[in-house]
Design a protein around this motif. Structure first.
Motif, PDB file in Angstrom:
ATOM      1  N   ARG A 161       7.362   3.859  -2.944  1.00  0.00           N
ATOM      2  CA  ARG A 161       6.417   4.967  -2.801  1.00  0.00           C
ATOM      3  C   ARG A 161       5.401   4.963  -3.941  1.00  0.00           C
ATOM      4  O   ARG A 161       4.203   5.222  -3.736  1.00  0.00           O
ATOM      5  CB  ARG A 161       7.165   6.292  -2.794  1.00  0.00           C
ATOM      6  CG  ARG A 161       6.244   7.501  -2.658  1.00  0.00           C
ATOM      7  CD  ARG A 161       7.004   8.803  -2.715  1.00  0.00           C
ATOM      8  NE  ARG A 161       7.687   8.991  -3.989  1.00  0.00           N
ATOM      9  CZ  ARG A 161       8.319  10.103  -4.334  1.00  0.00           C
ATOM     10  NH1 ARG A 161       8.386  11.118  -3.483  1.00  0.00           N
ATOM     11  NH2 ARG A 161       8.916  10.200  -5.502  1.00  0.00           N
TER      12      ARG A 161
ATOM     13  N   THR B 173       1.396   4.732  -3.456  1.00  0.00           N
ATOM     14  CA  THR B 173       0.487   5.732  -4.030  1.00  0.00           C
ATOM     15  C   THR B 173      -0.627   5.061  -4.822  1.00  0.00           C
ATOM     16  O   THR B 173      -1.809   5.447  -4.717  1.00  0.00           O
ATOM     17  CB  THR B 173       1.275   6.691  -4.942  1.00  0.00           C
ATOM     18  OG1 THR B 173       2.261   7.378  -4.172  1.00  0.00           O
ATOM     19  CG2 THR B 173       0.351   7.706  -5.585  1.00  0.00           C
TER      20      THR B 173
ATOM     21  N   LYS C 158      -3.089   3.447  -2.330  1.00  0.00           N
ATOM     22  CA  LYS C 158      -3.871   4.463  -1.630  1.00  0.00           C
ATOM     23  C   LYS C 158      -4.910   5.085  -2.569  1.00  0.00           C
ATOM     24  O   LYS C 158      -6.053   5.349  -2.168  1.00  0.00           O
ATOM     25  CB  LYS C 158      -2.949   5.551  -1.062  1.00  0.00           C
ATOM     26  CG  LYS C 158      -2.097   5.091   0.119  1.00  0.00           C
ATOM     27  CD  LYS C 158      -1.083   6.135   0.528  1.00  0.00           C
ATOM     28  CE  LYS C 158      -1.708   7.282   1.278  1.00  0.00           C
ATOM     29  NZ  LYS C 158      -2.170   6.923   2.631  1.00  0.00           N
TER      30      LYS C 158
ATOM     31  N   GLN D 138      -0.906   8.644   6.918  1.00  0.00           N
ATOM     32  CA  GLN D 138       0.496   8.580   6.503  1.00  0.00           C
ATOM     33  C   GLN D 138       0.615   8.877   5.012  1.00  0.00           C
ATOM     34  O   GLN D 138      -0.219   8.438   4.215  1.00  0.00           O
ATOM     35  CB  GLN D 138       1.104   7.193   6.771  1.00  0.00           C
ATOM     36  CG  GLN D 138       1.332   6.864   8.231  1.00  0.00           C
ATOM     37  CD  GLN D 138       2.000   5.505   8.378  1.00  0.00           C
ATOM     38  OE1 GLN D 138       1.338   4.475   8.444  1.00  0.00           O
ATOM     39  NE2 GLN D 138       3.325   5.508   8.412  1.00  0.00           N
ATOM     40  N   SER D 139       1.645   9.620   4.668  1.00  0.00           N
ATOM     41  CA  SER D 139       1.903   9.880   3.254  1.00  0.00           C
ATOM     42  C   SER D 139       2.607   8.681   2.635  1.00  0.00           C
ATOM     43  O   SER D 139       3.190   7.840   3.343  1.00  0.00           O
ATOM     44  CB  SER D 139       2.772  11.130   3.091  1.00  0.00           C
ATOM     45  OG  SER D 139       4.065  10.898   3.631  1.00  0.00           O
TER      46      SER D 139
ATOM     47  N   ARG E 134       5.299   8.785   1.016  1.00  0.00           N
ATOM     48  CA  ARG E 134       6.725   8.954   1.288  1.00  0.00           C
ATOM     49  C   ARG E 134       7.102   8.372   2.644  1.00  0.00           C
ATOM     50  O   ARG E 134       8.108   7.673   2.780  1.00  0.00           O
ATOM     51  CB  ARG E 134       7.090  10.437   1.228  1.00  0.00           C
ATOM     52  CG  ARG E 134       8.528  10.742   1.604  1.00  0.00           C
ATOM     53  CD  ARG E 134       8.803  12.227   1.508  1.00  0.00           C
ATOM     54  NE  ARG E 134       8.908  12.656   0.128  1.00  0.00           N
ATOM     55  CZ  ARG E 134      10.026  12.623  -0.565  1.00  0.00           C
ATOM     56  NH1 ARG E 134      11.156  12.165  -0.010  1.00  0.00           N
ATOM     57  NH2 ARG E 134      10.057  13.033  -1.804  1.00  0.00           N
TER      58      ARG E 134
END
Length: 698
Positions: A160, A164, A167, A189-190, A192
């Protein structure tokens, strides 16, 4: 337009001399003329030590960003520095002007993580034959990077973090001067969900095993409560001797003669015997006891001049007579019962060298108690400053600073009991730091960082090594970390908050209100390894309360009202009659109380006497949907005024009396809305019925 790299689309938005730290509070020394604040143009290292306040549990290395290895490449170096500038300064005018918004608060530690993720991405690209720079990469390459991480067995929460970073790099493209694949690799989408990280509220943090927790807490309390007075007394004596020590030993012969003439003075020995098992004189301590600096111990040299050898012979003559001690500094120590059954002092002899080790042990013992019984995080414990115990809502509490997830570091309080007050006082007594309670014991290392995990491991090792003298139980060397104690304590306060633990330490200092948020509720979840201990503890607490009711009933006191109370009284009367018929004593009564099936669930508003395996007559179960797997009454639907299992104790009556008067005020108040008045009337009827059951005047 001057471009430092041919791949640049435009000049960097940040000047070479632009400070990295903007819009943040600087330390006083960073505001002095000539202080070096990290600049965007620094290509090797951004050092935030002395610039931004560093948490007490963070090392100096964790406050520096190194642009090393793959990040030494000019392309990756500039790209990373721009990305970190955006991450660290999300309110920068140029960043806002281009519509770039990155979530979260970034500390220097976050920048280190982001730089590491960019570095490992560059390393992965080189290993897999991708172009050297991301200007030739695609979004699919970034997705493949995460797929490879997961395939390599990387933990989901680590994955994750990489997602991050990728992103955020995509979001920062409008600010970057160098090309980066355009577009979010995982739109909608996150991080996570991309990392397939479970959204369960169940906490992965394990509890400290009870086999480790109990002897560890007992040992820490023994050092703080029993052994600390000896250690602190010895430390004061040692400091007094050092302060009065004479640098010159010219008159040592007269002083030695005078000292030996006093029969109370004994020759100090080292605690560890020499190889031939002969007594080994602690010459440096003897020199200090005589009133001279320890460096003068050469006046007793065996290879020195004749007069030195004579002095040595004079001392050894007294040693041969048995005029020796290993407790020259400390005096008599606390006596303990050792594993072999013998009784004696808890330490073989506290000399100057063991004294420093024991100060460290006291600090570690205090840390163990605070982390074990306060539910404070490791970072919050390290932030404790001197004189930390204050009154918070008329209750003793620790005052410290919250670090996790809070950029402004708010002050916070943690309620505590007397054992922790004592532990903090001991830790403060051995701390040489001008402000902090937990700090390195050595005088020359006060700016150093101590690690909570190492303190726990060191304390366990020391306790186990010295068990032959202290008589303490052996502590299993299992995996333990500070955050595991937070989980364990949350569970204990939730599941038996009134029980006694370790050596009589009671959990009265924490209540369920400390478990009010989702995180702490997950911390309070039960643990399989503790199930047997919790069950036994709850049974013991329940038996003590039932025994107290029995003793009050046999003494003629009123123990309760209502149908449930009548059944309990009948059971007590039968037990009392049986005891008398057998000519029994209190032990007979205890045995009968344990074997008789007396069902009482003690509550705040009443006591429930329903049998959980067969709750006949329980009003709470009427027309109720019972959750799957649940046995016994439903506490939240309790009706003390109607249920045949209700037992109203004398301790409950003041609550109902106060509640009745409050409802009357609402009913008689013309401003009370009609719906609220109806509810107050129903509540009034319930309290009136309960008080009527107890025979209270209406």
């Amino acid at each position: 337009m001057i471009l430092s790299l041919p791949e640049q689309r435009r000049p960097s938005l940040f000047r070479e001399d632009e400070p990295v730290v903007q819009g943040r509070s600087l330390l006083p020394e960073a505001r002095e003329p000539g202080a070096h604040i990290p600049r965007f143009g620094d290509r090797n290292i951004w050092n935030f030590n002395g610039i931004l306040k560093r948490p007490a549990n963070c090392t100096a290395a964790s406050w520096m960003v190194h642009f090393s290895y793959e990040l030494e490449d000019p392309y990756w170096n500039l790209l990373t520095r721009e990305f970190l500038m955006v991450t660290f300064n999300p309110r920068h005018p140029e960043v806002l002007r281009r519509g770039v918004v990155l979530d979260g608060y970034s500390a220097p530690g976050t920048l280190i993580q982001m730089a590491s993720r960019v570095r490992t991405a560059a390393k992965w690209a080189h290993k897999n034959g991708l172009p050297a720079h991301p200007d030739a990469w695609t979004v699919q390459d970034l997705r493949q990077r995460v797929i490879d991480l997961a395939a390599a067995g990387t933990r989901p929460d680590t994955v994750r973090g990489h997602v991050t970073a990728l992103k955020n790099l995509a979001a920062a493209v409008p600010v970057l001067s160098l090309p980066w694949p355009v577009g979010d690799p995982w739109p909608g989408q996150s991080a996570r969900s991309v990392a397939q990280l479970s959204t369960s509220t169940k906490l992965s943090t394990p509890a400290v095993p009870p086999e480790t927790w109990f002897p560890l807490i007992r040992a820490a309390w023994a050092y703080i409560h029993d052994f600390a007075p000896d250690i602190l007394r010895t430390a004061r004596r040692h400091d007094e001797l050092l302060a009065a020590a004479n640098p010159s030993a010219l008159d040592i012969d007269e002083r030695l003669e005078e000292w030996l003439a006093d029969a109370r003075n004994k020759i100090p020995l080292h605690t560890a015997p020499s190889k031939d098992q002969a007594p080994h004189v602690n010459w440096s301590l003897l020199t200090l006891l005589l009133g001279y600096e320890r460096d003068n111990y050469g006046v007793f040299s065996a290879s020195g001049c004749k007069i030195k050898r004579q002095r040595r012979a004079l001392v050894l003559e007294e040693v041969a007579k048995g005029r020796t001690t290993t407790q020259a500094l400390s005096g008599e120590l606390v006596q303990t019962t050792r594993p072999d059954g013998s009784t004696g002092p808890w330490h073989p002899g506290i000399g100057p060298r063991p004294l420093n080790d024991l100060k460290t042990v006291l600090r570690n013992a205090a840390f163990t108690l605070v982390v074990g019984l306060s539910m404070m995080r490791d970072s919050e414990i390290h932030e404790i400053l001197k004189s930390p115990v204050v009154e918070h809502y008329s209750t003793p509490a620790i005052s410290s600073t919250k670090i996790k997830g809070t950029p402004n570091r708010p002050g916070k309080h943690w309620w505590i009991a007397e054992p922790l007050v004592e532990a903090l006082a001991v830790a403060e007594a051995v701390s040489l730091h001008p402000e902090r309670v937990f700090s390195p014991v050595g005088a020359g290392n006060q700016d150093g960082t101590i690690v909570g995990t190492r303190m726990l491991a060191s304390f366990v090792k020391f306790v186990n090594t010295n068990r032959a003298w202290t008589g303490l139980d052996e502590i299993p060397t299992t995996y333990i970390r500070p955050h595991m104690f937070r989980k364990t304590m949350a569970m204990l306060t939730d599941q038996f908050p009134n029980s006694e633990i370790a050596t009589g330490i009671q959990l009265k200092h924490l209540a369920k209100r400390a478990l009010a948020n989702a995180t702490t509720r997950s911390y309070a979840a039960s643990d399989d390894s503790w199930a047997r201990y919790l069950e036994d503890a709850l049974d013991n607490v329940k038996f003590r309360k039932i025994k107290d009711l029995y003793e009050r009933h046999t003494a003629g006191e009123e123990i309760g009202f209502g149908p449930g109370a009548d059944r309990v009284k009948d059971a007590f009367d039968q037990i009392n009659a049986t005891v008398k018929a057998r000519n029994g004593d209190a032990r007979t009564a205890d045995t009968l109380l344990r074997t008789t099936r007396i069902h009482i669930r003690f509550g705040m508003l009443n006591n429930c006497t329903a049998d959980h395996t067969n709750p006949v007559g329980a009003v709470c179960l009427e027309n109720a949907i019972v959750p799957e797997g649940h046995t016994g009454p439903l506490d939240e639907r309790c009706r003390p005024d109607r249920c045949a299992n209700s037992m109203i104790g004398p301790e409950h009556l003041p609550i109902y009396d106060s509640h009745q008067r409050k409802q009357l005020q609402l009913i008689n108040n013309p401003a009370t809305p009609a719906c609220r008045r109806d509810l107050a009337e129903r509540e009034f009827d319930i309290t009136r019925n309960v008080l009527k059951m107890a025979g209270e005047p209406q």
